[in-house]
Scaffold this active site. Structure first.
Site, PDB file in Angstrom:
ATOM      1  N   ASP A 155       9.597   0.893   8.188  1.00  0.00           N
ATOM      2  CA  ASP A 155      10.386   0.128   9.160  1.00  0.00           C
ATOM      3  C   ASP A 155      11.027   1.040  10.203  1.00  0.00           C
ATOM      4  OD1 ASP A 155       9.680  -1.849   7.444  1.00  0.00           O
ATOM      5  OD2 ASP A 155      11.713  -2.279   6.730  1.00  0.00           O
TER       6      ASP A 155
ATOM      7  N   ALA B 284      14.796 -11.761   8.552  1.00  0.00           N
ATOM      8  CA  ALA B 284      13.591 -12.576   8.697  1.00  0.00           C
ATOM      9  C   ALA B 284      12.328 -11.762   8.423  1.00  0.00           C
ATOM     10  CB  ALA B 284      13.531 -13.182  10.101  1.00  0.00           C
ATOM     11  N   GLY B 285      12.488 -10.509   8.053  1.00  0.00           N
ATOM     12  CA  GLY B 285      11.327  -9.666   7.790  1.00  0.00           C
ATOM     13  C   GLY B 285      10.909  -8.822   8.985  1.00  0.00           C
TER      14      GLY B 285
ATOM     15  N   THR C 138       0.827  -1.212   0.000  1.00  0.00           N
ATOM     16  CA  THR C 138       0.000   0.000   0.000  1.00  0.00           C
ATOM     17  C   THR C 138       0.860   1.261   0.000  1.00  0.00           C
ATOM     18  OG1 THR C 138      -0.031  -0.299   2.381  1.00  0.00           O
ATOM     19  CG2 THR C 138      -1.999  -0.946   1.205  1.00  0.00           C
TER      20      THR C 138
HETATM   21  P1  ADP Z   1      16.262  -7.170   7.963  1.00  0.00           P
HETATM   22  O1  ADP Z   1      15.061  -7.584   7.178  1.00  0.00           O
HETATM   23  O2  ADP Z   1      16.391  -7.970   9.216  1.00  0.00           O
HETATM   24  O3  ADP Z   1      16.313  -5.701   8.184  1.00  0.00           O
HETATM   25  P2  ADP Z   1      18.515  -6.576   6.330  1.00  0.00           P
HETATM   26  O4  ADP Z   1      19.261  -7.379   5.346  1.00  0.00           O
HETATM   27  O5  ADP Z   1      17.853  -5.326   5.870  1.00  0.00           O
HETATM   28  O6  ADP Z   1      17.504  -7.556   7.065  1.00  0.00           O
HETATM   29  O7  ADP Z   1      19.505  -6.116   7.491  1.00  0.00           O
HETATM   30  C1  ADP Z   1      20.349  -7.056   8.094  1.00  0.00           C
HETATM   31  C2  ADP Z   1      21.722  -6.428   8.286  1.00  0.00           C
HETATM   32  O8  ADP Z   1      21.687  -5.493   9.384  1.00  0.00           O
HETATM   33  C3  ADP Z   1      22.762  -7.441   8.677  1.00  0.00           C
HETATM   34  O9  ADP Z   1      23.356  -8.042   7.535  1.00  0.00           O
HETATM   35  C4  ADP Z   1      23.757  -6.590   9.450  1.00  0.00           C
HETATM   36  O10 ADP Z   1      24.604  -5.886   8.567  1.00  0.00           O
HETATM   37  C5  ADP Z   1      22.848  -5.595  10.157  1.00  0.00           C
HETATM   38  N1  ADP Z   1      22.455  -6.132  11.481  1.00  0.00           N
HETATM   39  C6  ADP Z   1      21.230  -6.445  11.895  1.00  0.00           C
HETATM   40  N2  ADP Z   1      21.235  -6.911  13.158  1.00  0.00           N
HETATM   41  C7  ADP Z   1      22.510  -6.914  13.550  1.00  0.00           C
HETATM   42  C8  ADP Z   1      23.196  -7.316  14.750  1.00  0.00           C
HETATM   43  N3  ADP Z   1      22.527  -7.830  15.792  1.00  0.00           N
HETATM   44  N4  ADP Z   1      24.531  -7.165  14.783  1.00  0.00           N
HETATM   45  C9  ADP Z   1      25.205  -6.665  13.738  1.00  0.00           C
HETATM   46  N5  ADP Z   1      24.640  -6.279  12.581  1.00  0.00           N
HETATM   47  C10 ADP Z   1      23.304  -6.403  12.488  1.00  0.00           C
HETATM   48 MG    MG Z   2      16.260  -4.298   6.569  1.00  0.00          MG
END
Ligand code: ADP
Ligand code: MG
Length: 379
Positions: free
Chosen positions: A171, A121-122, A35
């Site tokens: 988000d 995981a979204g 949306t």
């Molecule tokens: P999501 O859907 O969870 O936002 P993304 O691919 O957009 O997935 O973001 C994930 C990225 O954010 C990871 O690859 C890492 O670079 C960063 N990230 C998220 N959580 C952590 C964490 N706990 N420690 C370090 N980096 C993190």
């Molecule tokens: Mg993300």
């Protein structure tokens, strides 16, 4: 060990200052899918899964930061040319740069962080990370002079300019603005938002992550967008936000059957969001659940962004008597979000894991979430 203790212990072993601790949350979206680019509504909330950071100014012009979960250290300056190579550190560097670009202040700091938002995981772990640092740097260096909504935009710009992800605002908005027991209806056209109560006594939110992601050759996302834009143009309106079913039926013969179905979903989804708003105010979770099933049906049949595995999870939810269930996110894999009566949670989780594994060879991951506060200082 609790997250906070773990972070403080690590911080104290690496640095000498006394840090402050900040956290920000992952998010769910109850309803309102596909949306945002149609000028419509989304309905997110922050969850009890967070990124937490211990941070202290270090009196230099360098950022020194350790990621507990990735077990890596990064050090970088604050000029545009100082971008770090590690992708996780670019989220933090990006937040610093976006604050500076807006005329805000960021000086050198030391930080240690960790989290329990599952990555990819979204649930938007990246937004939790950005929001945690944006909130912290606003508090530490800017006397909280940057508005909260702007902190969300700083996170969004970080994704655009430093991480190569062309995301919307939902988000980061949810991560920053979330409140315990409240969902937020965000109008993606006006950016106005409203809090709605979501603190059901008898229900729980359960996310089931299929752990499949179908990469399709052509970009289905762009194709869906184009369909919506074509229909809006034909109707002489800016976005489908202003369309009604009657208007759509009026041009049915002039557009493809596919475009018709796509637009129909968007129009119906807007009505569902409005119905859910009323239902939440009335504490009527059965109606909320029914609308979630309708959204799934629409995403699957009309918008065609589901996949076999997600339809199967939806089917299992229905058979287990789950109140509401639908795809959460763009589709073609990822999670379903389920509104489940508390007395059915254990049975549903067990059944979903077992039957999914029988059919697809691996168990889905399950996350029970509670709607909680967004970005904050942890005392
Ligand atoms: P999501 O859907 O969870 O936002 P993304 O691919 O957009 O997935 O973001 C994930 C990225 O954010 C990871 O690859 C890492 O670079 C960063 N990230 C998220 N959580 C952590 C964490 N706990 N420690 C370090 N980096 C993190
Ligand atoms: Mg993300």
């Amino acid at each position: 060990m609790e997250l906070k203790e773990q972070i403080l212990k690590e911080f104290n072993s690496r640095f000498n200052e006394k840090p402050s601790v900040y956290a920000s949350a992952g998010r769910i979206n109850l309803i309102g899918e596909h949306t945002d680019y149609n000028g419509g509504f989304v309905f997110p909330g922050a969850i009890d899964k967070v990124i937490m950071a211990a941070i202290a100014p270090n009196g230099t012009d360098k950022v020194r930061v350790f990621s507990i979960d990735i077990d890596e250290y990064a050090e970088f300056g604050l000029e545009e040319s100082d971008a770090p190579s590690q992708s996780w550190a670019r989220y933090i560097f990006g937040v610093c740069r976006e604050i500076i670009k807006r005329g805000g202040t960021v000086k050198g700091f030391d930080a240690v962080f960790a989290g329990n938002v599952p990555l990819g995981a979204g649930l938007s772990s990246s937004a939790a990370l950005e929001s945690c640092f944006a909130f912290a740097l606003n508090d530490l260096f800017n006397g909280n002079s940057i508005e909260k909504f702007e902190l969300a935009r700083i996170g969004q710009s970080t994704e655009h300019n430093y991480c190569g992800v062309n995301c919307g605002i939902m988000d980061q908005f949810a991560s920053v603005m979330g409140k315990e027991g409240k969902l937020m209806r965000l109008d993606c056209r006006s950016m106005e938002y409203e809090y709605y109560p979501f603190a059901p006594e008898d229900y729980e939110l359960v996310l089931v992550d299929s752990r499949v992601k179908h990469e399709l050759a052509d970009s289905p996302y762009n194709k869906r967008r184009e369909s919506c834009e074509r229909v809006a143009k034909r109707l002489g309106i800016e976005t489908l936000r202003d369309a009604t079913q009657a208007m759509l039926d009026g041009i049915r013969d002039e557009i493809s059957a596919e475009d018709y179905s796509r637009a129909k979903f968007v129009i119906e989804e807007k009505d569902r969001v409005l119905a859910v708003s009323d239902a939440l105010n009335a504490g009527d979770y059965e109606t909320v659940g029914r609308k979630m099933y309708e959204t799934h049906e629409g995403l699957s049949k009309d918008y065609e962004v589901s996949c076999e595995e997600l339809d199967y999870l939806n089917e299992i939810a229905k058979e287990c008597g789950v109140t509401g269930s639908r795809i959460m996110g763009g589709g073609f894999g990822g999670c379903t979000i389920n509104l489940v009566r508390k007395d059915l949670v254990a049975d549903f989780v067990e059944t979903a894991k077992k039957r999914f594994k029988e059919k697809y060879g691996h168990e889905p991951k399950v996350y029970e979430v509670v709607i909680s506060d967004g970005a904050r200082k942890v005392e």
